[in-house]
Design an enzyme around this catalytic site. Structure first.
Site, short mmCIF file in Angstrom:
data_model
loop_
_atom_site.label_atom_id
_atom_site.label_comp_id
_atom_site.label_asym_id
_atom_site.label_seq_id
_atom_site.Cartn_x
_atom_site.Cartn_y
_atom_site.Cartn_z
NE ARG A 12 -2.63 -0.65 3.59
CZ ARG A 12 -3.07 0.26 4.47
NH1 ARG A 12 -3.93 1.18 4.10
NH2 ARG A 12 -2.64 0.26 5.71
CE1 TYR A 147 5.47 8.60 10.13
CE2 TYR A 147 6.66 10.65 9.72
CZ TYR A 147 6.07 9.49 9.25
OH TYR A 147 6.07 9.21 7.90
N PRO A 177 11.19 11.34 2.15
CG PRO A 177 9.79 9.55 1.60
CD PRO A 177 10.84 9.98 2.59
N GLY A 178 8.95 14.02 1.32
CA GLY A 178 8.08 15.05 1.89
C GLY A 178 6.66 14.51 1.92
N1 CAA Z 1 1.85 23.99 12.92
C1 CAA Z 1 1.41 24.90 13.79
N2 CAA Z 1 0.27 24.78 14.48
C2 CAA Z 1 -0.43 23.68 14.28
C3 CAA Z 1 -0.04 22.68 13.39
C4 CAA Z 1 1.14 22.88 12.70
N3 CAA Z 1 1.59 21.98 11.81
N4 CAA Z 1 -0.97 21.70 13.40
C5 CAA Z 1 -1.92 22.07 14.29
N5 CAA Z 1 -1.60 23.27 14.79
C6 CAA Z 1 -2.40 24.05 15.73
C7 CAA Z 1 -3.86 24.09 15.29
O1 CAA Z 1 -4.04 25.08 14.32
C8 CAA Z 1 -4.56 24.39 16.62
O2 CAA Z 1 -4.40 25.75 16.88
P1 CAA Z 1 -5.64 26.61 17.44
O3 CAA Z 1 -6.05 25.93 18.75
O4 CAA Z 1 -5.07 27.98 17.62
O5 CAA Z 1 -6.69 26.52 16.39
C9 CAA Z 1 -3.73 23.66 17.63
O6 CAA Z 1 -2.47 23.41 17.00
C10 CAA Z 1 -4.36 22.33 17.99
O7 CAA Z 1 -3.70 21.91 19.07
P2 CAA Z 1 -4.26 20.75 19.98
O8 CAA Z 1 -3.34 20.56 21.14
O9 CAA Z 1 -5.69 20.95 20.28
O10 CAA Z 1 -4.06 19.51 19.02
P3 CAA Z 1 -5.08 18.40 18.55
O11 CAA Z 1 -5.31 17.44 19.63
O12 CAA Z 1 -6.23 19.04 17.85
O13 CAA Z 1 -4.17 17.60 17.48
C11 CAA Z 1 -2.93 17.25 15.49
C12 CAA Z 1 -3.63 18.25 16.43
C13 CAA Z 1 -3.41 15.82 15.63
C14 CAA Z 1 -1.45 17.27 15.70
C15 CAA Z 1 -3.33 17.76 14.12
O14 CAA Z 1 -2.99 19.12 14.06
C16 CAA Z 1 -2.65 17.07 12.97
O15 CAA Z 1 -3.03 15.99 12.57
N6 CAA Z 1 -1.61 17.73 12.40
C17 CAA Z 1 -0.89 17.24 11.27
C18 CAA Z 1 0.34 16.53 11.69
C19 CAA Z 1 1.06 16.10 10.44
O16 CAA Z 1 1.44 16.89 9.60
N7 CAA Z 1 1.26 14.80 10.29
C20 CAA Z 1 1.90 14.29 9.13
C21 CAA Z 1 1.19 13.05 8.69
S1 CAA Z 1 1.76 12.48 7.12
C22 CAA Z 1 3.23 11.82 7.45
O17 CAA Z 1 3.66 11.69 8.55
C23 CAA Z 1 4.01 11.39 6.25
C24 CAA Z 1 5.31 12.07 6.17
O18 CAA Z 1 6.33 11.45 6.45
C25 CAA Z 1 5.38 13.46 5.70
#
Ligand code: CAA
Length: 241
Positions: A12, A147, A177-178
């Site tokens: 996958r 991670y 990778p990005g």
């Molecule tokens: N940068 C800055 N601020 C961020 C952020 C980021 N990347 N992501 C979330 N925030 C902020 C939100 O905007 C929110 O701010 P407000 O309260 O002011 O609106 C706050 O953080 C949320 O904080 P919480 O403590 O309430 O967090 P949560 O429990 O809602 O969880 C999270 C947030 C699960 C981390 C969610 O933001 C998320 O899924 N973020 C993405 C993380 C990500 O990029 N993962 C990559 C997955 S893909 C991968 O991993 C493959 C690879 O190798 C690239």
């Protein structure tokens, strides 16, 4: 010479593209998978690539899985440590299970698999070990202490094992990778993708899994014998390590 490749998480996402890209080069490919039987079965039917189910985070399961693959297909020349999961949470909400699951699957797996193939590669005087790290192991990411730690760990692992095996015809490299258009990235909330990720990718789009497949093909080739201990970044310019 036909090379034999094992791709973990190879049915996958990015792993699927890696399996197919290696097959296209003429390699014989075995794809490991962890849990999704339906997806693995469909992948096998569609591609003809055999699939092997075992938990990459479990040392004994890896040993057994490698023994099965080597008995059925042959000695593994190319290992791609690709299997990975996310359990995204800010640290203040992260439980030990979220930490451990990601460390086991994304980092300990590289030890488990590499340990299982290294003796044979040393004896035969050839090997290619490629671990799929991540941009987030290089620059960190909100919500990914687990991670990012695992993916950064793969880079250190790569450099150490590269030193130990350079004189044995084995190269050990990482790819970082990005953001690639896979289910893993599509699971990130759309608002975060649109406001925190896409605007910061200079090429203006997510990557395609096939673009990572082509990186693996290059590093796995006989032509890449002088490249070891390196991290190849493929992230659309989002982070220049
Ligand atoms: N940068 C800055 N601020 C961020 C952020 C980021 N990347 N992501 C979330 N925030 C902020 C939100 O905007 C929110 O701010 P407000 O309260 O002011 O609106 C706050 O953080 C949320 O904080 P919480 O403590 O309430 O967090 P949560 O429990 O809602 O969880 C999270 C947030 C699960 C981390 C969610 O933001 C998320 O899924 N973020 C993405 C993380 C990500 O990029 N993962 C990559 C997955 S893909 C991968 O991993 C493959 C690879 O190798 C690239």
């Amino acid at each position: 010479m036909t090379r034999i490749a094992l791709v973990t998480g190879g049915a996958r996402g990015i792993g699927r593209a890696i399996s197919l890209a290696l097959k296209d080069t003429g390699a014989t490919v075995a794809a490991n998978y962890g849990g999704n039987d339906a997806a693995a079965k469909a992948f096998k039917t569609e591609t003809g690539i055999p699939v092997f189910k075992f938990d990459v985070g479990d040392f004994d399961a890896c040993k057994e899985g490698i023994a099965t693959i080597e008995a059925e297909i042959g000695a593994i020349d190319i290992l791609v440590n690709n299997a990975g999961i996310t359990r995204d949470k800010p640290l203040h909400k992260m439980d030990p299970e979220h930490w451990q699951a990601v460390i086991d699957t994304n980092l300990t797996s590289a030890f488990n698999l590499t340990r299982g193939v290294i003796d044979g590669m040393r004896e035969r005087g050839f090997g290619r070990i490629i671990s799929i790290s991540s941009i987030n192991g290089q620059k960190g990411q909100f919500g990914q202490a687990n991670y990012a730690a695992a993916k950064a760990g793969l880079i250190g692992f790569t450099k150490a094992v590269a030193l130990e095996t350079a004189s044995k015809g084995i190269t050990v490299n990482a790819i970082a990778p990005g953001y690639i258009a896979t289910e893993m990235v599509k699971a990130v909330p759309e608002k975060i993708i649109n406001t925190k990720i896409l605007p910061f990718i200079p090429v203006g789009r997510l990557g395609e899994p096939e673009e990572i497949g082509r990186c693996v093909v290059f590093l796995a080739s006989d032509d890449a014998g002088f490249i070891t201990g390196s991290t190849l970044t493929a992230n659309g310019g989002q982070y220049m390590a």
